[in-house]
Design a protein around this motif. Structure first.
Motif: not given
Length: 135
Positions: A58, A62-63, A65-66
């Motif tokens: 997860t 998230d990393s 995506r950013r």
């Protein structure tokens, strides 16, 4: 870590090879995940599959995506907890080539004459105009 005993399966799809390289780099640095496959889907789409425990996968997604959004790329991702999929579906493997069915003796089957496209016959030349004989 084995796919069957992993806590989660993550998949990230990007548009462009450069965006996928950025995503993999950020994911590997952000959390303890193992990349198990990279597939070029077509039309510039690249899919990356990786495994790890649920929190690591997860955090890695998230990393990624950013980082990809900051680089101006697009990304689609998913995290599957306790995956129950065969490993051959997500591992990097070349596409299977279609094979012709073999006839007895190891030779490929011949197509029947009925299934082949009909041949066109050349058109007959037009008849010659009648000649007048002056007798």
């Amino acid at each position: 870590m084995d796919l069957w005993n992993s806590g989660a399966l993550g998949m990230v799809e990007t548009r462009g090879l450069a965006a996928s390289i950025v995503a993999v780099d950020v994911m590997a640095k952000a959390a303890e995940v193992t990349v198990i496959g990279v597939s070029r889907i077509g039309d510039g789409l690249v899919s990356v599959s990786f495994i790890g425990d649920m929190a690591s996968v997860t955090a890695a997604v998230d990393s990624a995506r950013r980082a990809v959004a900051a680089a101006g790329g697009t990304i689609v991702s998913t995290v599957v907890g306790r995956p129950a999929v065969p490993a051959r579906l997500v591992r990097d493997s070349p596409p299977a080539e279609p094979r012709e069915a073999a006839a007895p003796g190891g030779r490929p089957k011949r197509r029947s004459a009925r299934s082949a496209a009909p041949r066109r016959r050349p058109a007959a030349p037009p008849p010659a105009p009648p000649t007048e004989r002056g007798e």
